[in-house]
Scaffold this motif. Structure first.
Motif, short mmCIF file in Angstrom:
data_model
loop_
_atom_site.label_atom_id
_atom_site.label_comp_id
_atom_site.label_asym_id
_atom_site.label_seq_id
_atom_site.Cartn_x
_atom_site.Cartn_y
_atom_site.Cartn_z
N GLN A 75 -6.04 -3.97 -6.31
CA GLN A 75 -5.38 -2.95 -6.37
C GLN A 75 -6.24 -1.78 -6.21
O GLN A 75 -6.95 -1.54 -7.46
CB GLN A 75 -4.19 -2.75 -7.14
CG GLN A 75 -3.43 -1.58 -6.89
CD GLN A 75 -2.14 -1.64 -7.96
OE1 GLN A 75 -1.85 -2.62 -8.74
NE2 GLN A 75 -1.37 -0.43 -7.94
N THR A 78 -1.93 3.72 -5.75
CA THR A 78 -0.74 3.75 -5.30
C THR A 78 -0.41 4.70 -4.54
O THR A 78 -1.02 5.64 -4.55
CB THR A 78 0.14 3.57 -6.76
OG1 THR A 78 -0.26 4.87 -7.31
CG2 THR A 78 -0.07 2.59 -7.68
N GLU A 83 4.05 2.29 -4.54
CA GLU A 83 3.88 0.95 -4.27
C GLU A 83 2.31 1.04 -4.19
O GLU A 83 1.47 1.95 -4.10
CB GLU A 83 4.23 1.08 -2.64
CG GLU A 83 5.62 1.15 -2.63
CD GLU A 83 5.85 1.23 -0.95
OE1 GLU A 83 5.06 1.35 -0.05
OE2 GLU A 83 7.30 1.05 -0.55
N PRO A 84 1.51 -0.29 -4.50
CA PRO A 84 0.27 -0.53 -4.67
C PRO A 84 -0.49 -0.43 -3.18
O PRO A 84 0.18 -0.74 -2.36
CB PRO A 84 0.33 -1.69 -5.37
CG PRO A 84 1.51 -2.34 -4.95
CD PRO A 84 2.77 -1.36 -4.65
N PHE A 86 -3.91 -1.96 -1.67
CA PHE A 86 -4.88 -3.09 -1.91
C PHE A 86 -6.02 -2.99 -1.17
O PHE A 86 -5.99 -2.22 -0.06
CB PHE A 86 -4.37 -4.21 -1.44
CG PHE A 86 -2.88 -4.61 -2.60
CD1 PHE A 86 -3.10 -5.16 -3.82
CD2 PHE A 86 -1.64 -4.50 -1.91
CE1 PHE A 86 -1.98 -5.29 -4.71
CE2 PHE A 86 -0.61 -4.77 -2.58
CZ PHE A 86 -0.62 -5.29 -3.91
N TYR A 104 3.90 -10.32 -8.69
CA TYR A 104 2.78 -10.79 -7.88
C TYR A 104 2.13 -12.02 -8.37
O TYR A 104 2.02 -12.22 -9.70
CB TYR A 104 1.77 -9.33 -8.01
CG TYR A 104 2.34 -8.28 -7.30
CD1 TYR A 104 2.24 -8.22 -5.87
CD2 TYR A 104 2.78 -7.17 -7.95
CE1 TYR A 104 2.81 -6.91 -5.03
CE2 TYR A 104 3.12 -6.05 -7.05
CZ TYR A 104 3.25 -6.11 -5.67
OH TYR A 104 3.56 -4.90 -5.20
#
Length: 345
Positions: A75, A78, A83-84, A86, A104
């Motif tokens: 990650q 955000t 929301e993350p 990646f 996760y």
């Protein structure tokens, strides 16, 4: 990214295909070399000849299997919605997988595992690896709603009251009951008539079912023959289930499901009785609701049986008791399974 709902499998099965490569080395086969062991073919009595030792070449040592590899990512931030974000996938050999607090799938290094979602039939639902996130709320309880039942009813039921010399003694005589047990929709056997009913009916088997609240109950059934081919021109039966095993005076002990099963002279059902509803059921004070009793083609027959008893051939039910999430496991095919306290995967 939540994608578990896209491939939620039936009967509590949730599975994911991990993007992994597992290189299995070719099987190593040891071969015994063809060696000559010379010794004396002619010997003198009591003369022992030792074979000449021949060195055996050492077996080659198999190469170690390569470690299993996974696609993972990290990650990097955000979004404004929380929301993350990646990074691009990389290869990892960390195979100790667990769930993060957010659901996760991560390895020991804290990297996020990628996988291919599967549909309910176990087929790939996508061609693009996705970050794997699982629901951790556990499996809900699903009460029994369908019962599969196959049985044979005897032409002449050998009840405790049956007598070959008395016509109709094998039938359920409703005259002597406080309440008509064969009345459509309201047929029931009261506690006062419980023993009388048992003497004039046959055991139909006991089936374990699951109540809507997750409790396990036993559905006890009995068959009673109502009319015979000799007396009424047709053979018919009623099916009862036990409402309360300790029913007192005036309370319902057994209830008629409200369907008459009619058989022809060939021992087969004449009416459409493949699926029969059992409405508004209550067992020992626990409300079950409506169930479907499924016989299927040829599932219920009436053939001569020397014992004169009901022969239950097969029973099956749906439903499952809920359970909390307990852990993960990875199969040799690279599929990820979630485990629950009720034994489901």
């Amino acid at each position: 990214m939540r994608f578990l709902d896209a491939f939620l499998a039936t009967s509590g099965l949730r599975q994911l295909a991990v993007v992994a490569s597992s290189n299995v080395p070719d099987a190593f086969h040891e071969t015994e070399p063809e060696l000559d062991f010379p010794w004396e073919t002619e010997s003198v009595e009591d003369d022992l000849v030792e074979p000449t030792p021949v060195p055996t070449p050492p077996a080659p040592t198999p190469a170690p299997a390569p470690a299993q590899s996974f696609l993972v990512c990290e990650q990097t931030g955000t979004t404004v919605r929380g929301e993350p974000i990646f990074s691009r996938p990389v290869t990892s050999y960390e195979d100790d997988l667990a769930l993060s607090e957010d659901g996760y799938v991560v390895n020991d290094a804290g990297q996020f595992l990628l996988g291919i979602p599967l549909d309910s039939k176990g087929r790939a639902a996508s061609v693009t690896p996705q970050v794997m996130r699982l629901e951790m709320g556990g499996l809900p309880t699903i009460g029994t709603s369908r019962i599969g039942y196959r049985a044979n009813l005897p032409c002449y039921p050998m009840t405790a009251h049956a007598d070959f010399d008395i016509d109709g003694s094998e039938l359920l005589d409703t005259i002597n009951f406080t309440r008509d047990p064969s009345a459509h929709g309201s047929g029931a056997v009261l506690g006062d008539d419980r023993l009388k009913f048992l003497d004039r009916s046959l055991a139909g088997g006991t089936i374990d079912i699951i109540a809507p609240d997750g409790g396990k109950l036993k559905l006890v059934m009995r068959w009673a023959k109502m009319t015979s081919l000799r007396s009424a021109g047709r053979d018919s039966w009623n099916l009862f289930y036990r409402v309360r095993k300790d029913a007192r005076s005036g309370e319902a002990a057994w209830k008629n499901i409200g369907h008459r099963f009619v058989f022809g002279s060939d021992g087969r059902l004449e009416d459409d009785s493949l699926v029969v509803p059992m409405m508004d059921m209550t067992i020992d004070g626990v409300r079950i609701g409506n169930l479907s009793l499924i016989f299927g083609p040829g599932g219920l027959t009436q053939f001569a049986d020397r014992s004169g008893l009901v022969k239950t051939l097969e029973t099956d039910t749906d439903g499952s008791i809920g359970g909390a999430f307990t852990g993960l496991s990875l199969s040799g095919r690279g599929r990820l399974f979630t485990h629950y306290a009720n034994g489901e995967m």
